[in-house]
Structures are given as structure tokens and as C-alpha cells.
Design an enzyme around this catalytic site. Structure first.
Site, PDB file in Angstrom:
ATOM      1  N   ALA A 429      23.641 -10.709  10.892  1.00  0.00           N
ATOM      2  CA  ALA A 429      23.366 -11.282   9.680  1.00  0.00           C
ATOM      3  C   ALA A 429      22.568 -10.722   8.952  1.00  0.00           C
ATOM      4  O   ALA A 429      21.192 -10.356   9.293  1.00  0.00           O
ATOM      5  CB  ALA A 429      23.373 -12.889   9.896  1.00  0.00           C
ATOM      6  N   CYS A 430      22.788 -10.485   7.471  1.00  0.00           N
ATOM      7  CA  CYS A 430      21.679 -10.194   6.654  1.00  0.00           C
ATOM      8  C   CYS A 430      21.953 -10.731   5.143  1.00  0.00           C
ATOM      9  O   CYS A 430      23.087 -11.578   5.025  1.00  0.00           O
ATOM     10  CB  CYS A 430      21.743  -8.503   6.515  1.00  0.00           C
ATOM     11  SG  CYS A 430      23.393  -7.859   5.570  1.00  0.00           S
ATOM     12  N   ASP A 431      21.487 -10.591   4.220  1.00  0.00           N
ATOM     13  CA  ASP A 431      21.541 -11.197   3.044  1.00  0.00           C
ATOM     14  C   ASP A 431      23.035 -11.251   2.365  1.00  0.00           C
ATOM     15  O   ASP A 431      23.687 -12.334   2.123  1.00  0.00           O
ATOM     16  CB  ASP A 431      20.590 -10.717   1.910  1.00  0.00           C
ATOM     17  CG  ASP A 431      19.268 -11.309   1.935  1.00  0.00           C
ATOM     18  OD1 ASP A 431      19.033 -12.353   2.555  1.00  0.00           O
ATOM     19  OD2 ASP A 431      18.303 -10.445   1.439  1.00  0.00           O
ATOM     20  N   ILE A 463      24.193 -14.146   5.641  1.00  0.00           N
ATOM     21  CA  ILE A 463      23.458 -15.330   6.485  1.00  0.00           C
ATOM     22  C   ILE A 463      24.046 -16.924   5.784  1.00  0.00           C
ATOM     23  O   ILE A 463      24.229 -17.650   6.553  1.00  0.00           O
ATOM     24  CB  ILE A 463      21.853 -15.525   6.078  1.00  0.00           C
ATOM     25  CG1 ILE A 463      21.313 -14.166   6.841  1.00  0.00           C
ATOM     26  CG2 ILE A 463      21.311 -16.950   6.414  1.00  0.00           C
ATOM     27  CD1 ILE A 463      19.849 -14.315   6.751  1.00  0.00           C
TER      28      ILE A 463
END
Length: 519
Positions: A429-431, A463
Site C-alpha cells: 500500500a502507498c498513497d 491506502i
């Protein structure tokens, strides 16, 4: 591998606030870049001054930019906030803003004297970015008011009618105040750009843009202002110089070449590879650590950026649509007819100016840098860490620069934490849920495949899109706290970077041990 028990320190300040705002704008714009590229191809081929003019196919261009692009941007933004339901309501709302804007333009043109130049359509890109979160957040709030209070059997009726009625209300809001606001804002910004161009002051924008890029503050400027204005200008004139203010790969290339020749230690060794990634791959973030470790070279970036903008102003360099990513390949594919010489020359000159000034700065401080290098072997690694901290997430491109720095630093990897929860679904998960996390997911997926494990899925998500289906979530350490709030029941693993973290092997070991033990 370890679960982090201490909550990450929440960043603050204006810079972080602008970053988050820019991230949200990017989340609405970036997934729809293919649509912008498609629109650019239509204009390149079929408008009257295109490569192969076609009056019939050219009729697609207008509705494409005026209706389709704002609506899908609004849908994307609404989906980020409140899923498909938020996306649908946001799309209805922005349709009101589009109609309201058209009405304002028509009323204004009706008041003009005969023969006066009429005002063109205002495209609701900024309107979509305003209406999407407004409509989706308010819909989410309304749903919370009657959550759990609806009689059994009436859920679908209430859900459908509430979304339809609220979409109607938000469309009216879009028609009046939002359309008026956006039309006025676009008019003001357009006049400001026209003034800068007429006064030959547009190169001064590099004083803001180049430092903003290094500090990851460029998304709000690029997606919030330059892209909407550029598209408006391209629709009226066929191309826009605004698309080149941020995307020009020349300054970054010049800086990396200077470090490749005059740099020291790891920075010099990694600069040639970084130059290839930056120039052809379009990942500008790879040169940010070099600027952070030697802040004076930001002056070189500003000078290079101003040189590129000046060249394009004087020679008519412009793009038909945004170049994303900022690769020389993407830039050339979007270059307007007859503007290739100007655009190519602007890249060359901006790279050359940046190289010369950065070389002078590096040579002037060489003795001091040698002493600093002798004092610490990890100055460049620290700059990369500072870049990732400024961005708020790690990056596969940046981690390639780091190389073996983490190992050389002597930091051990904590033992894997065993858990009773069976790991079937692993999520990176990232932005934005793209780029870095996609590469990390690919790396771990290959490791799991080589380990002979077949019933574990590895995917990447934003996210905001995390849900309880994830058994194990991998995030960059500064994002772990946010991810934990989204999925409190999952196992959370923090890594420094997504490309080559030793914790991937620990995740594979954990999953293999579970399978071996019949967990």
C-alpha cells in the site's frame, strides 16, 4: 520483519499539508492520464491543423474534453472518498457545474457588442476536483445519519433514492455557486498566465516549480493549476507551453550528468544509471536526493528550468496534452506539429545550463565534500532517506540509488514475528496505489513464486482502498500508522523501500513456515 508497536510520528506543517493536497489531486488526475493521452491523439490527427484532418472524427474532440474528462475525474475523486456510490454522486454533481459554466459563458457572450471576440467554453477540470470530494463526503455523512435505522426490505429503496436526490442537490450547487467560482478562477488564472507570457515573465515560474519538485510540493501546482490551464489553452490554441513547465526532463538530466562527472562516492557511482531512469523512464524523483545532499544545486535546476521555458517561449515550443510521466519519449509524443525543434532544443539547453552551473558548484565545494565523505560513508543514503521522508513514501527508483547503503550501515533486520493469522492475501500500500507499491508487489510475488507457494495473492493498492480482506499489509514506514487505521486486524510490516527490503525474505519465510506447519 516486525510489526510496529509504536505509532509513527504524525508529520505536520504547511509542506506536509500541501503534499497531502497534491496527493489527492494526483489521485484524481493520474488514473485518467490515458484519457488525456487519447484526447491528445485525437487532436493531433483529426483537427483542422492536425496530421490527417478529418471533419467527422474531429467532432469527438470537443465533447471528449468538455464532458468525458471532467466527469471521469469527478468519478475517480468520488470513488477515492466513498467508493462507487461517491463516484456516481460526484459525476452527477459535476454535470451541474458543466451546465452552469456553459450558461454563464452564453449569457456573457450575449451581452457583447457585434463583432467582439466571444468567450470560449470553460472546461470543468477544477470544478470536478472541487465537486468530487464535496459531493462524496456529504453523501457519506448523510448515509451515516440513517445507518442501521432503515427497516429491513427498504435498504435498496433508501440507498437508491438518497443518492439520486443528493446528486440532484449537488448538481444544483454545481450549477450556481461552483460554476460561478470556477469560471472566475479560470479567468483570473488565464489572465495571469497571459500577463506572464506577454511580459516575458513566464520563466520566473521555475523559481517556484524547481524547488517544489525537490520537496514534493509540485503535485498541487501541476495537477491543480498547470494541467487544467494547459488543457484549456490547448483546446483553444491546439497546444500549450504550460505542459512543459514541470515535465521538462532537461534540468534533472543536467544535474545527474554533473554528479556523474564531478560528484563523489555513491552519488557519482549511481548518477549515470539514475540519469537513464530519469530521462527515458520519466521518474524525476531519482534526482531529488542529489539536490537534497547539495542544496546549492537547486540554483542550477532553477536556471536550467528558466532556460527551457525561455527557449519554448521564443521558439513556440508546446505540447498538445500533458506528458506523463515526464520522459523525453512522452514529451516528444505529445509535441505539437512544428514545435519539435523548439522542444528538443529547450531540453538540450536546460540540461546544458543545469550541468554547467551544477558542475561549478560541485567543483567549488569538492575539498569540503571530500572531508565530509571521509567522516561519513552514508551521506548520500541520508539524502535518499530525506527525499523519501519529504515524499511521505518510498520509491522503487530511489531505492535503486540506495543500493547496498542499508547493508553497509550495519543495521540488522529484526527477527520475523510469527502470528496465528494465516497469510493468504498480501497487500502493498502507498498513497496512490501505483508505481512504487506495484514494483514492490512484483518483487515479492516473484519471491513467493520461486519459493513454490501458490495460494497466496500479492497485490498493490492505495491506502484509502485497504479493507479487511488483507492478511498482511506492507507499507513504507511513514505510512504504516495510516494503513493500520484502515486495517487494524491485519499484520503490518514496515519497510524502508519497496524494491529490495530484506523483510521480503522474512515474509516469504513466514508464509513458508505456515504452509509447512499446516497453519
Amino acid at each position: 520483519m516486525t510489526t510496529t508497536s509504536v505509532p509513527a510520528k504524525k508529520p505536520g506543517g504547511v509542506r506536509v499539508g500541501v503534499q497531502r493536497f497534491g496527493t489527492f489531486l494526483s489521485g484524481m488526475i493520474m488514473p485518467n492520464i490515458p484519457a488525456l493521452i487519447a484526447w491528445g491523439i485525437f487532436t493531433a490527427f483529426f483537427i483542422e491543423v492536425g496530421w490527417t484532418p478529418n471533419a467527422d472524427l474531429a467532432t469527438i474532440v470537443g465533447p471528449f474534453i468538455h464532458y468525458l474528462l471532467p466527469i471521469i475525474i469527478a468519478y475517480t475523486g468520488g470513488t477515492i472518498v466513498y467508493g462507487v456510490r461517491g463516484g456516481v454522486v460526484a459525476s452527477i454533481a459535476v454535470m451541474g457545474a458543466i451546465a452552469g459554466s456553459d450558461k454563464l459563458v452564453a449569457d456573457f457572450n450575449a451581452t457583447l457588442p457585434e463583432g467582439a471576440s466571444e468567450l470560449g467554453q470553460v472546461h470543468m477540470f477544477i470544478g470536478a476536483m472541487i465537486m468530487a470530494p464535496l459531493a462524496a463526503y456529504t453523501m457519506k455523512w448523510l448515509d451515516s445519519l440513517w445507518d442501521g435505522k432503515i427497516r429491513a426490505g427498504f435498504e435498496m429503496l433508501v440507498n437508491m433514492f438518497s443518492a439520486g436526490i443528493w446528486g440532484f442537490v449537488m448538481a444544483v450547487v454545481g450549477f450556481y455557486p461552483i460554476a460561478w467560482l470556477v469560471n472566475g478562477l479560470m479567468s483570473t488564472l488565464s489572465n495571469a498566465v497571459d500577463f506572464l507570457v506577454s511580459a516575458n515573465l513566464l520563466p520566473l515560474t521555475s523559481i517556484i516549480i524547481e524547488p517544489a519538485k525537490v520537496l514534493f510540493l509540485n503535485n498541487a501546482i501541476n495537477h491543480g493549476v498547470l494541467t487544467p490551464l494547459g488543457i484549456q489553452q490547448a483546446d483553444e490554441q491546439g497546444a500549450s507551453i504550460l505542459f512543459l513547465l514541470e515535465a521538462n526532463p532537461g534540468p534533472g538530466l543536467g544535474l545527474l550528468l554533473a554528479f556523474a562527472i564531478f560528484g563523489l562516492g555513491a552519488a557519482r557511482a549511481s548518477a549515470p544509471g539514475a540519469a537513464v531512469i530519469q530521462f527515458f523512464g520519466g521518474i524525476h524523483e531519482v534526482y531529488f536526493p542529489y539536490a537534497l545532499m547539495k542544496p546549492a544545486v537547486i540554483l542550477a535546476l532553477i536556471a536550467g528550468g528558466m532556460t527551457g521555458v525561455t527557449t519554448n517561449m521564443l521558439l513556440g515550443g508546446a505540447l498538445r496534452a500533458p506528458a506523463a510521466p515526464g520522459s523525453i519519449i512522452a514529451v516528444l509524443l505529445q509535441t505539437a506539429n512544428g514545435a519539435y525543434f523548439a522542444v528538443i532544443l529547450s531540453v538540450i539547453l536546460s540540461a546544458g545550463v543545469t550541468f554547467l552551473i551544477a558542475a561549478v558548484i560541485l567543483r567549488a565545494s569538492r575539498k569540503r565534500d571530500l572531508e565530509a565523505l571521509a567522516a561519513t560513508d552514508d551521506a548520500f543514503g541520508a539524502a535518499i532517506t530525506q527525499t523519501e521522508a519529504a515524499k511521505g513514501k518510498s520509491s522503487d527508483a530511489l531505492s535503486n540509488l540506495r543500493g547496498g547503503a542499508a547493508t553497509q550501515a550495519g543495521g540488522g533486520v529484526e527477527p520475523a514475528v510469527m502470528t496465528e493469522r494465516e497469510v493468504k492475501s498480501i497487500v502493498f500500500a502507498c498513497d496512490a496505489g501505483m508505481g512504487s507499491s506495484a514494483m514492490g508487489a512484483s518483487v515479492l510475488r516473484n519471491k513467493i513464486k520461486k519459493a513454490g507457494i501458490e495460494d497466496v495473492t500479492v497485490v498493490n493498492k492505495a491506502i484509502a482502498a485497504l479493507d479487511d480482506s488483507a492478511d498482511l499489509v506492507i507499507t513504507q514506514n511513514q505510512l504504516t500508522d495510516r494503513a493500520r487505521r484502515q486495517t487494524p486486524n491485519a499484520i503490518h510490516v514496515s519497510v524502508d523501500n519497496f524494491m529490495n527490503s530484506p523483510r521480503y525474505d522474512e515474509v516469504v519465510e513466514l508464509v513458508r513456515d505456515q504452509h509447512k506447519d499446516g497453519a
